[in-house]
Design an enzyme around this catalytic site. Sequence first.
Site, PDB file in Angstrom:
ATOM      1  CG  ASN A 213     -98.878  66.317  13.146  1.00  0.00           C
ATOM      2  OD1 ASN A 213     -99.490  65.478  12.491  1.00  0.00           O
ATOM      3  ND2 ASN A 213     -98.404  67.434  12.611  1.00  0.00           N
ATOM      4  N   GLY A 276    -107.127  72.408   2.674  1.00  0.00           N
ATOM      5  CA  GLY A 276    -105.966  72.237   3.559  1.00  0.00           C
ATOM      6  C   GLY A 276    -106.254  71.179   4.610  1.00  0.00           C
ATOM      7  CG  ASP A 282     -99.934  75.357  14.848  1.00  0.00           C
ATOM      8  OD1 ASP A 282    -100.293  75.590  13.673  1.00  0.00           O
ATOM      9  OD2 ASP A 282    -100.695  74.890  15.707  1.00  0.00           O
ATOM     10  N   PRO A 308     -95.275  79.335   8.683  1.00  0.00           N
ATOM     11  CG  PRO A 308     -94.776  78.946   6.447  1.00  0.00           C
ATOM     12  CD  PRO A 308     -94.217  78.791   7.831  1.00  0.00           C
ATOM     13  CG  ASP A 309    -102.353  79.677   9.238  1.00  0.00           C
ATOM     14  OD1 ASP A 309    -102.807  79.023   8.271  1.00  0.00           O
ATOM     15  OD2 ASP A 309    -102.928  79.762  10.330  1.00  0.00           O
ATOM     16  CG  PHE A 326    -109.643  69.271   7.234  1.00  0.00           C
ATOM     17  CD1 PHE A 326    -109.751  69.710   5.928  1.00  0.00           C
ATOM     18  CD2 PHE A 326    -110.209  68.048   7.578  1.00  0.00           C
ATOM     19  CE1 PHE A 326    -110.400  68.956   4.971  1.00  0.00           C
ATOM     20  CE2 PHE A 326    -110.871  67.278   6.636  1.00  0.00           C
ATOM     21  CZ  PHE A 326    -110.966  67.734   5.325  1.00  0.00           C
ATOM     22  CE  LYS A 340    -108.181  76.238  14.868  1.00  0.00           C
ATOM     23  NZ  LYS A 340    -107.913  74.848  15.152  1.00  0.00           N
ATOM     24  CE  LYS A 344    -106.088  79.222  10.763  1.00  0.00           C
ATOM     25  NZ  LYS A 344    -105.165  78.098  10.587  1.00  0.00           N
TER      26      LYS A 344
HETATM   27  N1  CTP Z   1    -102.808  75.084   8.843  1.00  0.00           N
HETATM   28  C1  CTP Z   1    -101.972  75.628   7.898  1.00  0.00           C
HETATM   29  N2  CTP Z   1    -100.744  76.079   8.257  1.00  0.00           N
HETATM   30  C2  CTP Z   1    -100.332  76.015   9.537  1.00  0.00           C
HETATM   31  C3  CTP Z   1    -101.159  75.464  10.518  1.00  0.00           C
HETATM   32  C4  CTP Z   1    -102.390  74.991  10.143  1.00  0.00           C
HETATM   33  O1  CTP Z   1    -102.337  75.683   6.731  1.00  0.00           O
HETATM   34  N3  CTP Z   1     -99.120  76.456   9.845  1.00  0.00           N
HETATM   35  C5  CTP Z   1    -104.150  74.621   8.451  1.00  0.00           C
HETATM   36  C6  CTP Z   1    -104.382  73.139   8.496  1.00  0.00           C
HETATM   37  O2  CTP Z   1    -104.060  72.509   7.259  1.00  0.00           O
HETATM   38  C7  CTP Z   1    -105.875  73.063   8.785  1.00  0.00           C
HETATM   39  C8  CTP Z   1    -106.132  74.291   9.615  1.00  0.00           C
HETATM   40  O3  CTP Z   1    -105.059  75.195   9.353  1.00  0.00           O
HETATM   41  O4  CTP Z   1    -106.625  73.197   7.597  1.00  0.00           O
HETATM   42  C9  CTP Z   1    -106.301  74.044  11.081  1.00  0.00           C
HETATM   43  O5  CTP Z   1    -105.109  73.962  11.726  1.00  0.00           O
HETATM   44  P1  CTP Z   1    -104.936  74.308  13.276  1.00  0.00           P
HETATM   45  O6  CTP Z   1    -103.497  74.062  13.575  1.00  0.00           O
HETATM   46  O7  CTP Z   1    -105.915  73.549  14.075  1.00  0.00           O
HETATM   47  O8  CTP Z   1    -105.316  75.847  13.316  1.00  0.00           O
HETATM   48  P2  CTP Z   1    -104.709  77.023  14.121  1.00  0.00           P
HETATM   49  O9  CTP Z   1    -105.300  78.246  13.546  1.00  0.00           O
HETATM   50  O10 CTP Z   1    -103.230  76.908  14.063  1.00  0.00           O
HETATM   51  O11 CTP Z   1    -105.283  76.876  15.578  1.00  0.00           O
HETATM   52  P3  CTP Z   1    -104.778  76.160  16.895  1.00  0.00           P
HETATM   53  O12 CTP Z   1    -104.609  77.257  17.841  1.00  0.00           O
HETATM   54  O13 CTP Z   1    -105.867  75.209  17.247  1.00  0.00           O
HETATM   55  O14 CTP Z   1    -103.485  75.440  16.570  1.00  0.00           O
END
Ligand code: CTP
Length: 414
Positions: A213, A276, A282, A308-309, A326, A340, A344
């Site tokens: 990205n 983070g 994702d 993994p999130d 963030f 979020k 989370k």
């Molecule tokens: N993040 C993370 N691990 C992932 C994806 C995201 O730790 N696999 C963290 C990023 O570092 C950031 C936050 O999640 O702090 C926001 O990421 P974002 O991708 O916008 O959140 P999502 O919950 O994945 O929502 P979206 O549907 O907007 O992608």
Amino acid sequence: MNLLAGKRILLGVTAGIAAYKAPDVVRRLRDQGAEVRVVMTHSAAKMVAPTVFQAVSGHPVRLSLWDEQAEAAMGHIELARWADYVVIAPATAHVLAELANGLAGDLLTTLCIVTRAPIVVAPAMNHSMWLSGATQANRARLAGRGVLFVGPGTGSQACGESGPGRLAEPAEIVQVLTDHANAGRSGLLAGLHVLVTAGPTREPIDPVRFLSNRSSGKMGFAVAEAAAAAGARVTLVAGAVSLPTPAAVERIDVESAAQMNDAVMSRAQRTDIYIGAAAVADYRPVSAPSQKIKKNSDSLDLHLVKCPDILAGVAALDNGPFTVGFAAETERLEEYALDKLRRKGLGMIVANLVGDNIGFDRDDNSAMIFWPGGQEDICCMSKADMAAVIIARVADRYRTARSKVTPLPRTRTS
Ligand code: CTP
């Protein structure tokens, strides 16, 4: 205040042309009140006479493990334990390779393997040597073990070529030490360990292609720098970016979301605050073939699976750190950011709009900070200033959250 007053610094000098600048490092350290002892390699002693270092440090220079007289005065193990800091300036590609591999073939590398003091290295070499795969692998390995790097700078080199590999300026080297010595003494985050992620991850498609990205990593690096300036011990887990490491910050380089997850999860339980800021993928390709994919067909299906999130994983830990996320959004900033925050189970979230000409790869930014029960607008400032505001708010929320007897409400993550 002389932050290095009374600090005992062992300066290792190896055989780079830039060794001629090392006496200035000694002089500046002594100006800050430090006691300096110098160890040179035999090759370095061919470039600058040890008597120069003896004169500026006020102590005889050590060159060898086999110097009976010196060993009788202070043995090498004792010398390694004497040091509050070990600084190697200039550090050649060779000494980086030795340190990365745990070799202890001479006095300096033996001292480095014995000491428990922080090790600071200031590399100096031809740019091709610095950029070579071997040196970069050694750098990453050492950084992963907590060795602090200062420089190298970029510019014209003694060999007549130009590129990264110049010894950091003596003032910069001394600054890293004063910043490190300062961390923990004062500041909003004094005594705390902060873990920060920054930059994009790369998810391999095959050996030469990846999904990634537009994140530049600048915000996360600025946050790490601001946290260190606020007195924290900072570990920065960085995705694929070529930004310089902020002073006194421990840096761990990773590529994929899985590697970032491992680097974070193995440390999160021992940290006070997790920030983070990385743009973690994702989704990743379910598998990456070991050979390059050939364009044999008119279309190609990539099967993606969720990464993994990391943020949600850290926030869900029992007795985990205060967790800051963030959110980069293209629309409905407040709604998505608050979702979020709740989903989370975060302590705080920093949200900004991204799109054409805003957010990514710029030096200035605007954002909103949300936490359970509050919010704050931060408008139109440099990423460095914004990072300082974020860190001040993080410190404030961290203390409020930790002073509560009951944990913050946390909802299930998807
Ligand atoms: N993040 C993370 N691990 C992932 C994806 C995201 O730790 N696999 C963290 C990023 O570092 C950031 C936050 O999640 O702090 C926001 O990421 P974002 O991708 O916008 O959140 P999502 O919950 O994945 O929502 P979206 O549907 O907007 O992608």
